[in-house]
Design a protein around this motif. Structure first.
Motif, PDB file in Angstrom:
ATOM      1  N   ASP A 117       0.812  -1.224   0.000  1.00 58.34           N
ATOM      2  CA  ASP A 117       0.000   0.000   0.000  1.00 58.34           C
ATOM      3  C   ASP A 117       0.841   1.268   0.000  1.00 58.34           C
ATOM      4  N   CYS A 118       2.171   1.142   0.101  1.00 57.09           N
ATOM      5  CA  CYS A 118       3.092   2.293   0.074  1.00 57.09           C
ATOM      6  C   CYS A 118       2.804   3.298   1.196  1.00 57.09           C
ATOM      7  N   GLY A 119       2.137   2.821   2.238  1.00 56.31           N
ATOM      8  CA  GLY A 119       1.806   3.708   3.343  1.00 56.31           C
ATOM      9  C   GLY A 119       0.724   4.716   3.022  1.00 56.31           C
ATOM     10  N   PHE A 120      -0.031   4.456   1.952  1.00 60.85           N
ATOM     11  CA  PHE A 120      -1.059   5.433   1.554  1.00 60.85           C
ATOM     12  C   PHE A 120      -2.172   5.515   2.584  1.00 60.85           C
ATOM     13  N   VAL A 121      -2.503   6.747   2.962  1.00 59.95           N
ATOM     14  CA  VAL A 121      -3.614   7.034   3.873  1.00 59.95           C
ATOM     15  C   VAL A 121      -4.526   8.023   3.169  1.00 59.95           C
ATOM     16  N   GLY A 122      -5.770   7.659   2.980  1.00 61.10           N
ATOM     17  CA  GLY A 122      -6.728   8.543   2.315  1.00 61.10           C
ATOM     18  C   GLY A 122      -7.307   9.554   3.279  1.00 61.10           C
ATOM     19  N   SER A 123      -6.458  10.445   3.758  1.00 65.02           N
ATOM     20  CA  SER A 123      -6.841  11.411   4.791  1.00 65.02           C
ATOM     21  C   SER A 123      -7.630  12.590   4.239  1.00 65.02           C
ATOM     22  N   GLY A 124      -7.616  12.745   2.898  1.00 69.54           N
ATOM     23  CA  GLY A 124      -8.095  13.982   2.298  1.00 69.54           C
ATOM     24  C   GLY A 124      -7.051  15.068   2.427  1.00 69.54           C
ATOM     25  N   GLN A 125      -7.115  16.058   1.533  1.00 70.87           N
ATOM     26  CA  GLN A 125      -6.230  17.215   1.634  1.00 70.87           C
ATOM     27  C   GLN A 125      -7.072  18.482   1.661  1.00 70.87           C
ATOM     28  N   LEU A 126      -6.640  19.417   2.497  1.00 74.70           N
ATOM     29  CA  LEU A 126      -7.362  20.660   2.728  1.00 74.70           C
ATOM     30  C   LEU A 126      -6.415  21.837   2.526  1.00 74.70           C
TER      31      LEU A 126
ATOM     32  N   HIS B  95     -10.869  31.049   7.543  1.00 77.57           N
ATOM     33  CA  HIS B  95     -12.191  31.342   6.991  1.00 77.57           C
ATOM     34  C   HIS B  95     -12.832  30.163   6.255  1.00 77.57           C
ATOM     35  N   GLY B  96     -12.043  29.221   5.796  1.00 82.80           N
ATOM     36  CA  GLY B  96     -12.563  28.099   5.007  1.00 82.80           C
ATOM     37  C   GLY B  96     -11.436  27.503   4.195  1.00 82.80           C
ATOM     38  N   GLY B  97     -11.777  26.964   3.009  1.00 85.24           N
ATOM     39  CA  GLY B  97     -10.722  26.400   2.181  1.00 85.24           C
ATOM     40  C   GLY B  97     -11.259  25.575   1.030  1.00 85.24           C
ATOM     41  N   ILE B  98     -10.359  24.826   0.414  1.00 88.23           N
ATOM     42  CA  ILE B  98     -10.705  23.897  -0.660  1.00 88.23           C
ATOM     43  C   ILE B  98     -10.383  22.493  -0.170  1.00 88.23           C
ATOM     44  N   TRP B  99     -11.330  21.593  -0.358  1.00 83.76           N
ATOM     45  CA  TRP B  99     -11.238  20.228   0.175  1.00 83.76           C
ATOM     46  C   TRP B  99     -11.229  19.236  -0.979  1.00 83.76           C
ATOM     47  N   ALA B 100     -10.265  18.300  -0.940  1.00 82.83           N
ATOM     48  CA  ALA B 100     -10.196  17.191  -1.907  1.00 82.83           C
ATOM     49  C   ALA B 100     -10.209  15.899  -1.102  1.00 82.83           C
ATOM     50  N   LYS B 101     -11.368  15.291  -1.014  1.00 82.47           N
ATOM     51  CA  LYS B 101     -11.571  14.211  -0.047  1.00 82.47           C
ATOM     52  C   LYS B 101     -10.863  12.911  -0.404  1.00 82.47           C
ATOM     53  N   ARG B 102     -10.492  12.700  -1.684  1.00 83.09           N
ATOM     54  CA  ARG B 102      -9.855  11.438  -2.069  1.00 83.09           C
ATOM     55  C   ARG B 102      -8.335  11.530  -2.037  1.00 83.09           C
ATOM     56  N   ASP B 103      -7.796  12.693  -1.730  1.00 82.19           N
ATOM     57  CA  ASP B 103      -6.356  12.856  -1.599  1.00 82.19           C
ATOM     58  C   ASP B 103      -5.875  12.276  -0.269  1.00 82.19           C
ATOM     59  N   GLY B 104      -4.592  12.386  -0.039  1.00 78.77           N
ATOM     60  CA  GLY B 104      -4.034  11.906   1.217  1.00 78.77           C
ATOM     61  C   GLY B 104      -2.530  12.029   1.218  1.00 78.77           C
TER      62      GLY B 104
ATOM     63  N   PRO C 150      -6.597  15.386   8.253  1.00 75.30           N
ATOM     64  CA  PRO C 150      -6.286  15.696   6.855  1.00 75.30           C
ATOM     65  C   PRO C 150      -4.858  16.201   6.675  1.00 75.30           C
ATOM     66  N   THR C 151      -4.358  16.084   5.469  1.00 74.68           N
ATOM     67  CA  THR C 151      -3.116  16.724   5.073  1.00 74.68           C
ATOM     68  C   THR C 151      -3.442  18.172   4.701  1.00 74.68           C
ATOM     69  N   LEU C 152      -2.639  19.112   5.178  1.00 78.14           N
ATOM     70  CA  LEU C 152      -2.976  20.522   5.043  1.00 78.14           C
ATOM     71  C   LEU C 152      -1.995  21.270   4.148  1.00 78.14           C
TER      72      LEU C 152
END
Length: 382
Positions: free
Chosen positions: A86-95, A142-151, A243-245
Motif C-alpha cells: 500500500d506504500c503507506g497510503f492514507v486517504g486522509s483527504g487534503q485541505l 475562513h474556510g478552504g478547498i477540500w479534496a476528499k480522495r487525496d491523502g 487531513p493533510t494541510l
C-alpha cells in the motif's frame, strides 16, 4: 560488462532511480522490454525521498490534473494490486486553507474554473466545515478547498515497492552508477558510466536535477534550475489533525502521522550543490515555515523539531515538468523538472513514458509538457 568488452545490450536504459525512473522501469518491463536503470547514488536519494509524501490532486496546474487523477484513481487507491504494497497510503483527504476573505474568493474562482472544465475533485468549504475536519485549527481560518480522495503516502516505502516490482518484472537496477555521457551509434544509443557501457534502442531521461545536463548533450537545454528542498519532523504529540494541510496564501505542507510526529514541508528551499550532489538546510526558511504552523496551531509553539533533511530537485520556470520525446533526436524520452510536486504523479508518469516509448504516443494529451515549449517562448535562460 567492462569497457574492455562489448557494451551490455538492452531495449531501454533509464537514467535516474527516483520514482519517475522506477515507475518508468516498472511500466516498461511490464510491456515486455528489457530495461536497465542506472542510478548515480541510491534509489530515492533526492526529490523522491526528500518530500512530504503528499498524494495531492488538490491545487494542481490545470495541465497536470488529468495525470494526477489517473495516478489517484488507477494507482494510489489500489496500490496493493499494482505493486503488492500500500506504500503507506492514507486517504486522509487534503485541505487547502483560506485565512481571509480574499483567499476565499480565490478558492471560489478556482473551483468554478475547474467545474467549467469538467473537474469536480475540489470543493469549497466554509469555516464550520474546516473546524469539523480540524477542530484544533486557529479561529482566524475562513474556510478552504477540500479534496476528499487525496491523502499521503510514505516515500521510502513507495520507492522500495516500485524498485522491487520493477526488478520482479526483469528490470536490472544498478545503483552507484552515475551516467557520464550518452552518444548515438547508428540506430542505437551507448550510455557510458565510469566502468561500463550499455547499448540500447531508447533512453529515458529521469535524472531529476541532473536531467538537464543530458538534455544539453542532445542540444535541447531547458531553463531548469537546481535547488535544495527541506523537510522537518517534530517530536510526538497527541493526535490533533487528520487531513493533510496546505494553504492558499503561503507555502505549507503539513501532516501528522499515526505515531504522533508532524512532518512539515511546502517548498522549503535551500541552496544546492549540483556537482557535490547535496543540499544544506537553511535555518531562516525553516523558521518561517514553523511560524506558519504555529499561526495555524498555536498549541504547537513549544513542540521541538527532531530532525531536518534536504535533497536536490529541478525546478522549471512554469512549475510543470517536461514529459516529452526529445525534439532533436530519435529514441530519447524525457521526464524531469517536477518542481517539488512529482511524488503523487509518479505512478502515472511511468505509464505515460512507457506509452511514448512503446506506442509513440501517450493516452493523455502531453502537449503542455513538451520540451519545445521553452524554445517557443524564447526562454533559454538557465
Amino acid at each position: 560488462m567492462t569497457k574492455s568488452g562489448d557494451p551490455t545490450r538492452c531495449d531501454v536504459v533509464v537514467i535516474g532511480g527516483g520514482l519517475q525512473g522506477l515507475s518508468s522501469a516498472y511500466h516498461l518491463a511490464k510491456r515486455g522490454l528489457s530495461v536497465t536503470l542506472l542510478e548515480a547514488e541510491y534509489c530515492g536519494r533526492h526529490a523522491s525521498g526528500v518530500n512530504a509524501g503528499g498524494v495531492r490532486s488538490l491545487g494542481r496546474h490545470v495541465a497536470e490534473i488529468p495525470i494526477s487523477l489517473m495516478a489517484l484513481d488507477d494507482y494510489w487507491h489500489r496500490m496493493p494490486d499494482v505493486v503488492g504494497h500500500d506504500c503507506g497510503f492514507v486517504g486522509s483527504g487534503q485541505l487547502q486553507l483560506a485565512e481571509n476573505e480574499a483567499e476565499m474568493q480565490v478558492a471560489a474562482e478556482r473551483v468554478a474554473l475547474l467545474n467549467s472544465l469538467g473537474f469536480h475533485h475540489e470543493e469549497v468549504i466554509d469555516a464550520a466545515y474546516v473546524r469539523k475536519l480540524v477542530p484544533s485549527i486557529s479561529p482566524h481560518v475562513h474556510g478552504g478547498i477540500w479534496a476528499k480522495r487525496d491523502g499521503y503516502a510514505l516515500p521510502f516505502q513507495t520507492v522500495v515497492a516500485f524498485k522491487h516490482s520493477a526488478s520482479q518484472l526483469g528490470a536490472h537496477i544498478q545503483e552507484q552508477s552515475p551516467v557520464l555521457k550518452v552518444e548515438s551509434h547508428g540506430a542505437d544509443w551507448v550510455v557510458h558510466t565510469a566502468t561500463q557501457e550499455f547499448r540500447c534502442g531508447h533512453i529515458v531521461n529521469t535524472a531529476g536535477a541532473w536531467a538537464n545536463g543530458f538534455a544539453r548533450q542532445l542540444g535541447e537545454e531547458t531553463p531548469a534550475e537546481t535547488n535544495g528542498l527541506m523537510l522537518m519532523v517534530t517530536q510526538r504529540v497527541a493526535p490533533f489533525v487528520r487531513p493533510t494541510l496546505g494553504a492558499l496564501g503561503r507555502p505549507l505542507s503539513f501532516k501528522q502521522f499515526d505515531n504522533g510526529t508532524v512532518v512539515i514541508g511546502g517548498s522549503l528551499m535551500c541552496e544546492a550543490d549540483e556537482v557535490a550532489r547535496c543540499a544544506d538546510a537553511n535555518a531562516a526558511a525553516l523558521y518561517k515555515s514553523a511560524q506558519t504552523v504555529t499561526d495555524l496551531f498555536p498549541h504547537l509553539t513549544h513542540v521541538a523539531i527532531n530532525r531536518v533533511w534536504a535533497g536536490v530537485e529541478a525546478f522549471m520556470p512554469d512549475s510543470i515538468p517536461v514529459i516529452s520525446p526529445s525534439s532533436t533526436v530519435q529514441g530519447v524520452t524525457h521526464a524531469f523538472g517536477f518542481s517539488a510536486h512529482g511524488f503523487q504523479l509518479s505512478p502515472a508518469i511511468g505509464r505515460l513514458v512507457s506509452e511514448l516509448v512503446c506506442d509513440g504516443r501517450a493516452s493523455l494529451d502531453l502537449r503542455a509538457f513538451s520540451i519545445t515549449r521553452f524554445q517557443e517562448s524564447g526562454d533559454h535562460s538557465s
